[in-house]
Enzyme design. Structure first.
Site, PDB file in Angstrom:
ATOM      1  N   LYS A 111       0.822  -1.204   0.000  1.00 54.12           N
ATOM      2  CA  LYS A 111       0.000   0.000   0.000  1.00 54.12           C
ATOM      3  C   LYS A 111       0.861   1.260   0.000  1.00 54.12           C
ATOM      4  O   LYS A 111       1.903   1.325   0.635  1.00 54.12           O
ATOM      5  CB  LYS A 111      -0.911   0.014   1.232  1.00 54.12           C
ATOM      6  CG  LYS A 111      -1.886  -1.142   1.298  1.00 54.12           C
ATOM      7  CD  LYS A 111      -2.984  -1.009   0.269  1.00 54.12           C
ATOM      8  CE  LYS A 111      -3.902  -2.220   0.344  1.00 54.12           C
ATOM      9  NZ  LYS A 111      -5.294  -1.876   0.218  1.00 54.12           N
ATOM     10  N   GLU A 478     -18.575 -15.743  -4.849  1.00 55.03           N
ATOM     11  CA  GLU A 478     -18.996 -14.341  -4.914  1.00 55.03           C
ATOM     12  C   GLU A 478     -19.383 -13.873  -6.326  1.00 55.03           C
ATOM     13  O   GLU A 478     -19.052 -12.759  -6.728  1.00 55.03           O
ATOM     14  CB  GLU A 478     -17.899 -13.429  -4.341  1.00 55.03           C
ATOM     15  CG  GLU A 478     -17.489 -13.821  -2.932  1.00 55.03           C
ATOM     16  CD  GLU A 478     -16.342 -12.972  -2.384  1.00 55.03           C
ATOM     17  OE1 GLU A 478     -16.048 -11.908  -2.962  1.00 55.03           O
ATOM     18  OE2 GLU A 478     -15.735 -13.378  -1.378  1.00 55.03           O
ATOM     19  N   TRP A 555     -12.143   1.807   2.183  1.00 50.56           N
ATOM     20  CA  TRP A 555     -12.281   1.729   0.729  1.00 50.56           C
ATOM     21  C   TRP A 555     -13.534   2.441   0.235  1.00 50.56           C
ATOM     22  O   TRP A 555     -14.020   2.182  -0.862  1.00 50.56           O
ATOM     23  CB  TRP A 555     -12.265   0.273   0.275  1.00 50.56           C
ATOM     24  CG  TRP A 555     -10.916  -0.355   0.488  1.00 50.56           C
ATOM     25  CD1 TRP A 555      -9.798   0.240   1.024  1.00 50.56           C
ATOM     26  CD2 TRP A 555     -10.545  -1.688   0.171  1.00 50.56           C
ATOM     27  NE1 TRP A 555      -8.758  -0.651   1.063  1.00 50.56           N
ATOM     28  CE2 TRP A 555      -9.180  -1.845   0.545  1.00 50.56           C
ATOM     29  CE3 TRP A 555     -11.214  -2.778  -0.384  1.00 50.56           C
ATOM     30  CZ2 TRP A 555      -8.487  -3.047   0.378  1.00 50.56           C
ATOM     31  CZ3 TRP A 555     -10.525  -3.970  -0.552  1.00 50.56           C
ATOM     32  CH2 TRP A 555      -9.174  -4.092  -0.180  1.00 50.56           C
ATOM     33  N   ASP A 593     -13.579 -10.045   6.107  1.00 51.31           N
ATOM     34  CA  ASP A 593     -12.313  -9.583   5.535  1.00 51.31           C
ATOM     35  C   ASP A 593     -11.963  -8.181   6.019  1.00 51.31           C
ATOM     36  O   ASP A 593     -12.811  -7.280   5.995  1.00 51.31           O
ATOM     37  CB  ASP A 593     -12.394  -9.566   4.010  1.00 51.31           C
ATOM     38  CG  ASP A 593     -12.431 -10.963   3.406  1.00 51.31           C
ATOM     39  OD1 ASP A 593     -11.961 -11.893   4.078  1.00 51.31           O
ATOM     40  OD2 ASP A 593     -12.914 -11.115   2.276  1.00 51.31           O
ATOM     41  N   GLU A 599      -3.774  -0.258   6.646  1.00 49.21           N
ATOM     42  CA  GLU A 599      -3.633   0.997   5.912  1.00 49.21           C
ATOM     43  C   GLU A 599      -4.346   2.149   6.607  1.00 49.21           C
ATOM     44  O   GLU A 599      -4.087   3.311   6.305  1.00 49.21           O
ATOM     45  CB  GLU A 599      -4.133   0.855   4.477  1.00 49.21           C
ATOM     46  CG  GLU A 599      -5.632   0.896   4.329  1.00 49.21           C
ATOM     47  CD  GLU A 599      -6.071   0.644   2.898  1.00 49.21           C
ATOM     48  OE1 GLU A 599      -6.931   1.374   2.408  1.00 49.21           O
ATOM     49  OE2 GLU A 599      -5.552  -0.300   2.288  1.00 49.21           O
ATOM     50  N   HIS A 635      -9.280 -11.819   6.702  1.00 46.10           N
ATOM     51  CA  HIS A 635      -8.211 -11.798   5.684  1.00 46.10           C
ATOM     52  C   HIS A 635      -7.640 -10.396   5.611  1.00 46.10           C
ATOM     53  O   HIS A 635      -8.371  -9.410   5.662  1.00 46.10           O
ATOM     54  CB  HIS A 635      -8.764 -12.194   4.313  1.00 46.10           C
ATOM     55  CG  HIS A 635      -7.769 -12.005   3.200  1.00 46.10           C
ATOM     56  ND1 HIS A 635      -6.625 -12.766   3.096  1.00 46.10           N
ATOM     57  CD2 HIS A 635      -7.726 -11.123   2.161  1.00 46.10           C
ATOM     58  CE1 HIS A 635      -5.932 -12.372   2.040  1.00 46.10           C
ATOM     59  NE2 HIS A 635      -6.580 -11.378   1.464  1.00 46.10           N
ATOM     60  N   GLU A 659      -1.621 -11.831   3.155  1.00 44.71           N
ATOM     61  CA  GLU A 659      -1.035 -11.774   1.820  1.00 44.71           C
ATOM     62  C   GLU A 659       0.483 -11.686   1.959  1.00 44.71           C
ATOM     63  O   GLU A 659       1.068 -10.620   1.903  1.00 44.71           O
ATOM     64  CB  GLU A 659      -1.589 -10.559   1.084  1.00 44.71           C
ATOM     65  CG  GLU A 659      -1.573 -10.716  -0.396  1.00 44.71           C
ATOM     66  CD  GLU A 659      -2.511  -9.733  -1.070  1.00 44.71           C
ATOM     67  OE1 GLU A 659      -2.590  -9.763  -2.300  1.00 44.71           O
ATOM     68  OE2 GLU A 659      -3.157  -8.942  -0.376  1.00 44.71           O
ATOM     69  N   HIS A 687      -1.614 -12.249  -7.875  1.00 48.25           N
ATOM     70  CA  HIS A 687      -1.530 -11.065  -8.725  1.00 48.25           C
ATOM     71  C   HIS A 687      -0.648 -11.294  -9.948  1.00 48.25           C
ATOM     72  O   HIS A 687      -0.616 -10.465 -10.849  1.00 48.25           O
ATOM     73  CB  HIS A 687      -1.020  -9.871  -7.918  1.00 48.25           C
ATOM     74  CG  HIS A 687      -1.933  -9.501  -6.800  1.00 48.25           C
ATOM     75  ND1 HIS A 687      -1.777 -10.006  -5.520  1.00 48.25           N
ATOM     76  CD2 HIS A 687      -3.034  -8.715  -6.762  1.00 48.25           C
ATOM     77  CE1 HIS A 687      -2.741  -9.528  -4.757  1.00 48.25           C
ATOM     78  NE2 HIS A 687      -3.510  -8.746  -5.484  1.00 48.25           N
TER      79      HIS A 687
END
Length: 748
Positions: A111, A478, A555, A593, A599, A635, A659, A687
């Protein structure tokens, strides 16, 4: 009084996302290099022209084909040896650094400060070598479009090294080498007759040691000999170093006067040097609510006591990279909400209006001024901004942080119900979003029955695949969700969703942050029907999938009339209701999650604890009513948790997936012995299009078992699979299950 205007930077995406389309068509081979470069040049031309219509000075060098930190690394020769020599203009080599190639891992991604933009972490080379002045090339292009308004932007050398995770003496050593290279870059830019050269140094708003400051000061004392440097800061205040910054022989200083509230006080208390320009970040570059122009007019007028108007440039608090392009692209927002919004183009208009009002008086722009103030007031007066029942429910929570039965007592209850094997396998949640699925979603309002059938068919497909591959804990994939935040925002009161509010997350990945415009509450179940249907298709446990309160906050574009802690508590209560309904539907594992948890940390450690207290509380508001036998997962993405492990533990989740695939286990080395709950660190990087081999996965699992007992370890990809193809997912997950079985056999 003649006030000039500029912005720190501008969005790359464009209306309709031409940026994303060009990148993905090029990557897929549908667009050759000539066509790709033509599309990018057209986009760059348009964004420059848009800014030049409103601004006196236009930033140049903020645009990137993937990430501006990567561009800087390539310019300085910071290319990992595994990639060989990469020419600064070679697109294949450039994108290989960003995305990986032929089994070579990409640069690590993380980030960008406390935002939802991601940058690629530079790897320090054995030898620095200036490859090309890429910003100079952009300046020459821009001067043909906007003339003398073009001014260059560089990522400053000190912040660049901080982003490469250097500190102290090591940072100072490398900074000495970079200074000479930056001096050449600055000289070449200065020769283009630009107004000044913006050097972005946002790391100054974080924690800075005396040794690091001395290295910074020495660098800029040298660079200022070669051109007119403006040190640009953002995302907070620079008060610990304000006086020292003012003493540097630089041309000017850029300050964030939105998040950096203390910068106003620093100017008033210490004054501002008469030999420098002030780039005053007065309009918000991170949030979408209209500026209070009357308040800004008063504040900026007050600044004239300390800074002469000819030395004051009105700007954004940070780059407008974090904002969508324009509110005018929105067609379906409630008027009471849209009237209060300002995206990137509207920020340009605000700056122009402010400058004109300050120069010629408010009367000279009275109709436009009055309309702007009335629009903001229309949102403040809107229905739904304050909901008494929500305020009463949050007040009833009190100030305590709710708790569940102790973890050690929950574990046997959960294992008795779930009966999971050693090293249980799972995925993070999302599965690929196919073109057919996106088409069905686009037609959902016209054909709701057909859409529901498509969703159920996709869920059945995903469940069947996971059973076929041998995954232990399943997900429904999802398919009904366009985005992990957007979906819930569309179903929670208090949120509104945009249609074209796209912002860049990384590379071609764009997200549409929803807007929190009022008090948040749940009006109906959010995910129960889809999850319960998935569970009806299998005897294996299916995870309920929710997005946590902090991530829903981080977000989103959050209302600016209520503390973030209060908004997070409202979201926590809405999720608590959903957890209760999922349990009633027979769901025994629920994942909440929180990829954005870290962040949200303030950039200075002294400010961390207050944030962590309310962030943990919001999560536990959501989970504290869950049964002890219900296994709560969470997560988290791209984060270094070692310094907040106490807060992670305080979340009291039974399982956390993180991650860590690109970090080579460095995160786990710091957690060893400090975290007792179960962990799924991620065994491969989703990714990258690279497919992990069984051998690579076995090696990764053995590495993880050096830090964690087998009873504590879960096996999973490091993030959701939404952006991958089904072919990639099938190959990777089958390899993951095969590798897990091999490691289980070795353990037993």
């Amino acid at each position: 009084m003649n006030f000039q205007t500029t912005v720190v930077g501008y969005p790359r995406v464009g209306v309709g996302r031409p940026y994303k389309q060009a990148l993905e068509r090029f990557w897929s081979g549908k667009l050759d290099e000539t066509g790709f470069r033509a599309a990018i040049n057209e986009l760059c031309h348009d964004r420059l022209a848009t800014q030049a219509q409103r601004l006196d000075l236009v930033p140049v060098g903020d645009f990137s084909l993937y990430d501006h930190v990567l561009d800087t690394a390539l310019m300085l020769g910071a290319v990992p040896a595994r990639f060989g020599k990469v020419d600064a203009h070679n697109l294949q080599g450039y994108f290989a650094l960003a995305r990986g190639r032929d089994g070579l891992p990409a640069l690590e991604m993380t980030k960008w400060f406390d935002t939802n933009y991601h940058y690629l972490v530079p790897e320090i080379p054995e030898r620095w070598e200036l490859q090309a002045n890429l910003v100079l090339e952009q300046v020459r292009f821009a001067q043909n479009v906007v003339g003398a308004k073009a001014r260059p932007v560089l990522l400053g050398p000190w912040t660049f090294l901080r982003l490469a995770r250097l500190a102290g003496a090591e940072l100072a050593q490398h900074l000495q080498q970079l200074t000479a290279m930056y001096a050449q870059i600055v000289r070449e830019l200065n020769d283009c007759n630009v107004a000044f050269i913006q050097c972005d140094e946002p790391a100054l708003v974080g924690d800075v040691t005396e040794e690091e400051w001395q290295a910074f000061a020495a660098c800029y004392r040298e660079l200022s000999k070669h051109g007119k440097i403006v040190v640009q800061t953002y995302y907070g205040d620079v008060t610990p170093w304000y006086r020292e910054l003012c003493r540097l022989p630089i041309h000017g200083l850029g300050l964030d006067l939105v998040q950096g509230h203390a910068n106003w006080a620093a100017i008033q208390y210490h004054g501002f040097p008469q030999d420098k320009i002030l780039v005053a970040g007065v309009v918000n570059g991170r949030n979408v609510w209209r500026s209070d122009l009357a308040d800004l007019y008063t504040k900026i007028t007050g600044l004239s006591e300390f800074v002469a108007p000819e030395r004051l440039i009105l700007s954004s608090s940070c780059s407008l990279l974090h904002l969508p392009e324009t509110v005018t692209a929105e067609r379906n927002l409630p008027v009471a909400v849209s009237s209060g919004l300002a995206f990137a183009q509207e920020r340009l208009a605000e700056l122009e209006l402010l400058a004109n009002a300050l120069r010629d008086g408010i009367a000279s722009v009275q109709p436009t001024w009055d309309a702007a103030l009335a629009s903001r007031q229309q949102w403040l007066d809107g229905v739904g901004r304050i909901v008494p029942a929500v305020r009463e429910r949050t007040a009833a929570l009190g100030t305590e942080t709710p708790a569940r039965l102790a973890y050690a007592e929950r574990v046997p209850l959960q294992q008795a119900k779930l009966n999971l094997p050693l090293l249980p396998t799972t995925t993070i949640g999302s599965f690929p979003q196919t073109a057919a699925l996106r088409k069905a979603r686009a037609e959902a309002k016209r054909n709701p029955t057909g859409y529901a059938e498509t969703i159920n068919a996709e869920i059945a497909h995903v469940i069947a695949l996971q059973e076929q591959w041998g995954i232990d804990v399943l997900v429904h994939g999802e398919p009904e969700r366009n985005d992990m935040v957007q979906f819930f925002a569309e179903h929670l009161a208090g949120y509104v969703a945009t249609q074209e509010g796209w912002v860049q997350s990384y590379g071609s990945r764009c997200v549409r942050p929803p807007v929190i415009a009022g008090d948040v509450y749940r009006t109906a179940a959010l995910s129960v029907a889809e999850t319960a249907y998935a569970q009806s298709l299998t005897k294996r446990p299916v995870k309920g999938m929710l997005t946590g309160p902090v991530t829903m906050l981080q977000w989103s574009f959050v209302r600016d009339d209520l503390p973030r802690s209060a908004v997070a508590a409202q979201i926590g209560l809405a999720l608590r209701d959903e957890v209760t309904d999922l349990e009633a539907a027979g769901i025994n594992i629920i994942q909440i999650d929180e990829p954005a948890f870290r962040e949200g940390l303030p950039l200075r450690r002294n400010d961390w604890q207050n944030y962590l207290d309310w962030a943990v509380r919001a999560f536990r508001i959501a989970t504290s009513d869950a049964k002890p036998s219900t296994q709560i997962h969470t997560h988290m993405c791209y984060s270094d948790f070692n310094d907040i492990i106490a807060a992670i533990a305080a979340l009291d989740a039974d399982v956390i997936s993180i991650e860590d695939a690109r970090s080579a286990g460095s995160l786990l080395a710091g957690l060893e012995g400090r975290y007792t709950q179960q962990i799924g660190p991620g065994v491969y990087d989703i990714h990258s299009p690279n497919i992990p081999t069984v051998e690579q996965l076995v090696a990764r699992m053995r590495q993880l078992l050096n830090y964690l007992p087998a009873e504590q370890l879960w096996i999973n990809p490091d993030c959701g699979l939404k952006t991958r193809t089904y072919a990639e997912v099938a190959a990777a997950l089958q390899a993951m299950v095969t590798a897990t079985k091999q490691v289980r056999n070795q353990i037993s």
